[in-house]
Scaffold this active site. Structure first.
Site, PDB file in Angstrom:
ATOM      1  N   ASP A 155      73.598 138.767 102.720  1.00  0.00           N
ATOM      2  CA  ASP A 155      73.113 138.855 101.348  1.00  0.00           C
ATOM      3  C   ASP A 155      72.081 139.987 101.269  1.00  0.00           C
ATOM      4  O   ASP A 155      71.865 140.712 102.242  1.00  0.00           O
ATOM      5  CB  ASP A 155      72.541 137.511 100.871  1.00  0.00           C
ATOM      6  CG  ASP A 155      71.225 137.144 101.544  1.00  0.00           C
ATOM      7  OD1 ASP A 155      70.928 137.691 102.626  1.00  0.00           O
ATOM      8  OD2 ASP A 155      70.491 136.307 100.988  1.00  0.00           O
TER       9      ASP A 155
ATOM     10  N   SER B 139      66.466 138.713  96.924  1.00  0.00           N
ATOM     11  CA  SER B 139      67.557 138.015  97.611  1.00  0.00           C
ATOM     12  C   SER B 139      68.911 138.470  97.072  1.00  0.00           C
ATOM     13  O   SER B 139      69.228 139.644  97.105  1.00  0.00           O
ATOM     14  CB  SER B 139      67.362 136.499  97.482  1.00  0.00           C
ATOM     15  OG  SER B 139      68.300 135.816  98.271  1.00  0.00           O
ATOM     16  N   HIS B 140      69.713 137.522  96.546  1.00  0.00           N
ATOM     17  CA  HIS B 140      71.060 137.860  96.078  1.00  0.00           C
ATOM     18  C   HIS B 140      71.112 138.027  94.561  1.00  0.00           C
ATOM     19  O   HIS B 140      72.189 138.146  93.989  1.00  0.00           O
ATOM     20  CB  HIS B 140      72.045 136.761  96.496  1.00  0.00           C
ATOM     21  CG  HIS B 140      71.729 135.440  95.874  1.00  0.00           C
ATOM     22  ND1 HIS B 140      70.778 134.595  96.416  1.00  0.00           N
ATOM     23  CD2 HIS B 140      72.186 134.835  94.754  1.00  0.00           C
ATOM     24  CE1 HIS B 140      70.689 133.514  95.645  1.00  0.00           C
ATOM     25  NE2 HIS B 140      71.517 133.640  94.646  1.00  0.00           N
TER      26      HIS B 140
ATOM     27  N   ARG C  68      60.244 134.224  91.473  1.00  0.00           N
ATOM     28  CA  ARG C  68      61.336 135.124  91.131  1.00  0.00           C
ATOM     29  C   ARG C  68      61.286 135.462  89.645  1.00  0.00           C
ATOM     30  O   ARG C  68      61.013 134.579  88.820  1.00  0.00           O
ATOM     31  CB  ARG C  68      62.657 134.409  91.411  1.00  0.00           C
ATOM     32  CG  ARG C  68      63.787 135.313  91.813  1.00  0.00           C
ATOM     33  CD  ARG C  68      65.059 134.539  91.979  1.00  0.00           C
ATOM     34  NE  ARG C  68      64.969 133.333  92.780  1.00  0.00           N
ATOM     35  CZ  ARG C  68      65.851 132.346  92.691  1.00  0.00           C
ATOM     36  NH1 ARG C  68      66.843 132.409  91.834  1.00  0.00           N
ATOM     37  NH2 ARG C  68      65.733 131.285  93.462  1.00  0.00           N
TER      38      ARG C  68
ATOM     39  N   ASP D 211      68.894 140.266 101.298  1.00  0.00           N
ATOM     40  CA  ASP D 211      67.706 140.352 102.157  1.00  0.00           C
ATOM     41  C   ASP D 211      67.958 139.851 103.571  1.00  0.00           C
ATOM     42  O   ASP D 211      67.020 139.666 104.350  1.00  0.00           O
ATOM     43  CB  ASP D 211      66.508 139.633 101.525  1.00  0.00           C
ATOM     44  CG  ASP D 211      66.669 138.124 101.431  1.00  0.00           C
ATOM     45  OD1 ASP D 211      67.812 137.653 101.270  1.00  0.00           O
ATOM     46  OD2 ASP D 211      65.651 137.407 101.507  1.00  0.00           O
TER      47      ASP D 211
ATOM     48  N   ASP E 295      69.022 136.995 104.993  1.00  0.00           N
ATOM     49  CA  ASP E 295      68.775 135.655 105.538  1.00  0.00           C
ATOM     50  C   ASP E 295      69.969 134.726 105.353  1.00  0.00           C
ATOM     51  O   ASP E 295      69.941 133.590 105.811  1.00  0.00           O
ATOM     52  CB  ASP E 295      67.480 135.024 104.980  1.00  0.00           C
ATOM     53  CG  ASP E 295      67.498 134.824 103.473  1.00  0.00           C
ATOM     54  OD1 ASP E 295      68.523 135.095 102.822  1.00  0.00           O
ATOM     55  OD2 ASP E 295      66.453 134.383 102.923  1.00  0.00           O
ATOM     56  N   ARG E 296      71.056 135.214 104.708  1.00  0.00           N
ATOM     57  CA  ARG E 296      72.255 134.383 104.545  1.00  0.00           C
ATOM     58  C   ARG E 296      73.472 135.136 105.064  1.00  0.00           C
ATOM     59  O   ARG E 296      73.623 136.326 104.829  1.00  0.00           O
ATOM     60  CB  ARG E 296      72.472 134.000 103.075  1.00  0.00           C
ATOM     61  CG  ARG E 296      71.353 133.094 102.562  1.00  0.00           C
ATOM     62  CD  ARG E 296      71.679 132.471 101.217  1.00  0.00           C
ATOM     63  NE  ARG E 296      71.984 133.467 100.217  1.00  0.00           N
ATOM     64  CZ  ARG E 296      73.081 133.455  99.452  1.00  0.00           C
ATOM     65  NH1 ARG E 296      74.000 132.525  99.598  1.00  0.00           N
ATOM     66  NH2 ARG E 296      73.262 134.389  98.547  1.00  0.00           N
TER      67      ARG E 296
ATOM     68  N   HIS F 229      72.630 129.933 104.702  1.00  0.00           N
ATOM     69  CA  HIS F 229      71.384 129.868 105.480  1.00  0.00           C
ATOM     70  C   HIS F 229      71.692 129.078 106.755  1.00  0.00           C
ATOM     71  O   HIS F 229      72.171 127.943 106.678  1.00  0.00           O
ATOM     72  CB  HIS F 229      70.294 129.113 104.717  1.00  0.00           C
ATOM     73  CG  HIS F 229      69.740 129.829 103.520  1.00  0.00           C
ATOM     74  ND1 HIS F 229      68.825 130.852 103.629  1.00  0.00           N
ATOM     75  CD2 HIS F 229      69.961 129.660 102.196  1.00  0.00           C
ATOM     76  CE1 HIS F 229      68.504 131.278 102.413  1.00  0.00           C
ATOM     77  NE2 HIS F 229      69.171 130.567 101.526  1.00  0.00           N
TER      78      HIS F 229
END
Length: 476
Positions: free
Chosen positions: A249, A110-111, A16, A251, A253-254, A336
């Site tokens: 979120d 992601s977030h 990241r 992407d 996944d959450r 998650h």
């Protein structure tokens, strides 16, 4: 030829960085070269070229990174299947559901804020993290890459992915769900287009917010664990009105959720619902949750005939533990949730959304009723405060030593699975070091305000004994 990554980019669970400052096309190319070389060596250099699936999220910088990543993978002798823009779990699906695919990489921030981006990876069906990521850095520094000339194909997997999500409703009388109304907030993240296709095929009424993919996130930041980011969804649930609401979120996944009365259903509370549903068909299963989860969850799993297991925070660590102990369900406070009973064991917020509909139907209770039946525990949000990188793990060790010595008060016990989780007559408190930042994380839970105050006092006392203090809370 070699490459040096910025020291902040190679993280414990993913890669990241900030576009134009710490992360760019050369980094993406080097990641492709390293990942592809590792995969070829693992499968046998003389064998056929491995196939790697590549996807990306809706950030402005994602197409540029994807182009460079594909260059790196093919230059290492891997073939690439480009699945285009979509949520991270769609990339996981492309890797898990196709026998010919040996690896997967999703480009996603992601977030994180809009100027960040990064990479999440799967290597022959297992999470790629920790030592794997550090190895990519060492290989890049040495230029230790294989050469080759891989081929590239493009494949649209979204319809197959949606079909798979809908399989969560198999065995349920969908006619009984026609009266259901659900609100959804994609937060302008990568899950938006998949959510539109999913909602069109779900029974009941569905009201969608912010499904247009916009990497600048104009409406709110896409982190469903921050209550302020759920305000638009809460308003939608009240106005329509909806039985409950689901948020994602950046992407996908959450998951975050709101019940019909506007109450947040936190990650551990969602896991209580999923666990009760799953244990009805798979009694005695091991259900995993991270150390930040409420005691109410672990008690709930036991009450419904399951075996609760507390484990370390981090989606890659949880996935690995699930495989080790054959757990069909796991989750984290961060949203998650991992299903391995009728699914692949990875974190997929869209699938978790459909499973919430299914669980409510099978249990014969609304999400609002299920949320209302949960014990009223008082807990702090996740308190995150900066400490010097050189002190964060040492301080936890000092606290652990003090609380496992001969002078520990009666009724106090310590679980050292991940940091220190201290059980007391007032409830419990947690102190752990972040694996990804120079941050300590604290949390406390009690049945009374006075008990919660005493627990926070104990955290502050322990920090003071280690020459630290609980400063202003910082973000992820």
């Amino acid at each position: 030829m070699s490459h040096i990554f910025d020291s902040t980019v190679l993280r414990e669970y993913d890669i990241r960085g900030i576009i134009g400052e710490t992360l760019g096309a050369d980094d993406a190319r080097a990641i492709g070269r390293g990942f592809g070389s590792l995969l070829r060596r693992d499968l046998g250099v003389d064998g056929p070229a491995p196939l790697v699936a590549v996807g990306y999220d809706g950030r402005v910088s994602s197409p540029m990174l994807e182009h460079a990543l594909v260059e790196g993978l093919t230059a290492s002798g891997c073939n690439v299947r480009r699945i285009g823009m979509g949520p991270t779990p769609m990339l996981y699906f492309a890797e898990a559901s196709a026998e010919e695919v040996q690896g997967g990489i999703q480009i996603t921030g992601s977030h994180n804020p809009a100027n960040y981006n990064g990479f999440k990876m799967v290597f022959r069906g297992r999470p790629f993290f920790g030592a794997d990521i550090r190895r990519l850095g060492a290989m890049a520094a040495d230029g230790d890459w294989l050469d080759g000339a891989g081929e590239v194909e493009s494949l649209d997997v979204m319809d197959a992915y949606i079909d798979r999500l809908l399989s969560a409703l198999e065995g349920i009388d969908t006619a009984a769900l026609e009266g259901l109304t659900v609100g959804w907030d994609a937060g302008n993240g990568a899950a938006g287009p998949a959510l539109e296709r999913l909602a069109a095929r779900l029974p009941g009424k569905h009201h969608l917010l912010f499904t247009d993919v916009d990497g600048n996130f104009p409406n709110h930041h896409p982190d469903p664990t921050v209550e302020a980011n759920l305000e638009d969804l809460r308003t939608l649930v009240a106005e329509k009105p909806c039985d409950f609401g689901i948020a994602f979120d950046g992407d996908g996944d959450r998951i975050g959720a709101i019940d019909g009365e506007g109450r947040v259903v936190w990650g551990d509370q969602l896991l209580m619902i999923y666990a009760e549903d799953l244990l009805g068909k798979l009694p005695n299963s091991t259900i995993i949750a991270d150390v930040k989860a409420s005691r109410a969850l672990f008690d709930h799993v036991e009450t419904h005939g399951g075996r609760p297991l507390m484990w370390k925070t981090g989606h890659s660590l949880i996935k690995s533990k699930m495989k080790e102990v054959s757990s069909p369900l796991a989750g984290e406070m961060s949203g998650h949730v991992f299903f391995a009973d009728d699914y692949y064991g990875y974190d997929d917020a869209l699938y978790a959304g459909v499973r919430l509909i299914a669980a409510s139907a099978r249990l014969g209770k609304s999400v609002t009723q299920l949320r209302g039946e949960m014990p009223a525990m008082l807990n702090t949000p996740e308190l995150r405060f900066q400490v010097d990188e050189t002190r964060k793990f040492a301080a936890i060790d000092e606290v652990k030593a003090r609380l496992t010595g001969p002078d520990v008060p009666d009724g106090v016990s310590v679980d050292a699975t991940d940091g220190v989780r201290v059980n007391t007559p007032d409830g419990w408190w947690l102190l752990r070091a972040s694996n990804t930042q120079d941050v300590l994380v604290a949390r406390a839970e009690s049945e009374s305000e006075a008990g919660l105050d005493r627990l926070l006092g104990q955290i502050d006392d322990q920090l003071r004994l280690s020459g630290l203090e609980r400063g202003e809370s910082v973000g992820h």
